[in-house]
Design an enzyme around this catalytic site. Structure first.
Site, short mmCIF file in Angstrom:
data_model
loop_
_atom_site.label_atom_id
_atom_site.label_comp_id
_atom_site.label_asym_id
_atom_site.label_seq_id
_atom_site.Cartn_x
_atom_site.Cartn_y
_atom_site.Cartn_z
N CYS A 269 -4.94 6.12 -4.16
CA CYS A 269 -4.28 4.81 -4.11
C CYS A 269 -2.87 4.99 -4.64
O CYS A 269 -2.67 5.23 -5.84
CB CYS A 269 -5.05 3.79 -4.95
SG CYS A 269 -4.28 2.15 -4.99
N HIS B 274 -2.50 -4.88 -10.39
CA HIS B 274 -3.32 -3.80 -10.94
C HIS B 274 -3.60 -4.04 -12.42
O HIS B 274 -2.76 -4.55 -13.15
CB HIS B 274 -2.59 -2.45 -10.83
CG HIS B 274 -2.52 -1.91 -9.44
ND1 HIS B 274 -3.40 -0.98 -8.95
CD2 HIS B 274 -1.67 -2.19 -8.42
CE1 HIS B 274 -3.10 -0.69 -7.70
NE2 HIS B 274 -2.05 -1.41 -7.35
N GLY C 7 -1.84 2.34 -7.09
CA GLY C 7 -2.56 2.56 -8.33
C GLY C 7 -1.93 3.66 -9.16
O GLY C 7 -1.81 3.55 -10.39
N GLU D 119 -10.29 -0.16 -5.37
CA GLU D 119 -9.24 -0.88 -4.68
C GLU D 119 -9.73 -2.23 -4.18
O GLU D 119 -10.79 -2.33 -3.54
CB GLU D 119 -8.73 -0.04 -3.50
CG GLU D 119 -7.41 -0.51 -2.96
CD GLU D 119 -6.72 0.55 -2.10
OE1 GLU D 119 -5.71 0.19 -1.48
OE2 GLU D 119 -7.19 1.70 -2.06
N CYS E 177 0.87 -1.18 0.00
CA CYS E 177 0.00 0.00 0.00
C CYS E 177 0.90 1.23 0.00
O CYS E 177 1.59 1.50 0.99
CB CYS E 177 -0.93 0.01 1.21
SG CYS E 177 -2.03 1.44 1.26
#
Length: 271
Positions: free
Chosen positions: A208, A150, A211, A199, A73
């Site tokens: 994010c 992703h 992301g 997410e 994260c």
């Protein structure tokens, strides 16, 4: 069984952080989900547990709001960097990242991205730069693993995509055996991207970090942007740089909201 915590956020992507480096904390999926509940718990997108590490300065366990433990994260890495107040190497399930104060915020070395289909992972082999798949008007995404998986769709207007409906469909598609984070992005300039993210395990978020990293890398690979860009999410902007064949560097703000204590037994903890 009261435990201290720190509530933090990075561009509105919020976290509850427990420091278990010196006093062990038995975190479970059920306990994490109960604490993350915004109506009956503390409320957060991700719950973070800091733990000892033999490979880095400390370790970081990351639980999404649904209780699932995940690998990485980016926004939480910045928040932990702010909490520590100094440069540190942080071990996650997705690898070791480095965080350090930078320009009024925190910079994180997110490591090198991976592109092989089995590293995303996908259920079967295919091109990950322009995947020959689609969901309604979203098609031909790029897949990138930046510590977690992703897919990135480049569209003319990211705000027009019904991501609240399509996001969970894509996240849970059998093509993604470990589920996937879903990004819809619009290129707004040679060094600018507008991004929205569904997410994995948390839903729509205001920001994010991984992301933003995955989307930047995908855009660079497709020749759409320069190697350093500003990524604007609903919660604000991040600076993402990916030197040729190097590690991704993410820089942006983080903030502490408040501190408190919580009775873990009231949320199902047994010890």
């Amino acid at each position: 069984m009261r435990a201290p915590f720190t509530k933090m956020h990075g561009l509105g992507n919020d976290f509850v952080v427990f420091d278990a480096r010196h006093a062990p904390l038995a975190m479970t999926a059920q306990l994490a989900a109960a604490l993350a509940n915004r109506h009956t718990g503390i409320g957060c997108d991700q719950l973070i547990v800091l733990v000892p590490s033999s490979n880095a300065d400390l370790g970081m366990r990351i639980f999404n709001a649904d209780g699932g433990e995940v690998e990485s994260c980016g926004n939480a890495s910045r928040a932990v960097g702010l909490l520590l107040g100094h440069a540190a190497r942080i071990e996650t399930l997705g690898g070791i990242v480095s965080a350090e104060p930078a320009g009024g915020g925190v910079a994180v070395d997110m490591g090198k991205p991976r592109f092989e289909w089995q590293d995303i992972p996908l259920a079967y082999a295919m091109d990950t730069l322009r995947m020959p798949v689609g969901w309604e008007d979203l098609d031909s995404p790029s897949a990138v693993n930046v510590g977690n998986p992703h897919v990135v769709f480049f569209v003319s207007d990211a705000d027009a995509v019904d991501l609240a409906r399509l996001g969970p469909q894509i996240e849970h598609d059998p093509l993604f055996p470990e589920r996937v984070n879903v990004n819809v992005a619009t290129i707004t300039g040679p060094a600018a991207i507008r991004l929205r993210v569904w997410e994995r395990g948390a839903g729509l978020t205001r920001a994010c970090g991984t992301g933003a990293c995955a989307t930047t890398v995908a855009a660079i690979r497709l020749g759409l942007v320069a190697r350093e860009v500003s990524v604007t999410l609903p919660g604000g902007a991040l600076n993402i740089a990916w030197p040729m064949a190097g590690s991704i560097r993410m820089t942006g703000p983080a903030a502490e909201s408040f501190r408190g204590t919580v009775d873990l037994a009231a949320y199902g903890a047994t010890k």
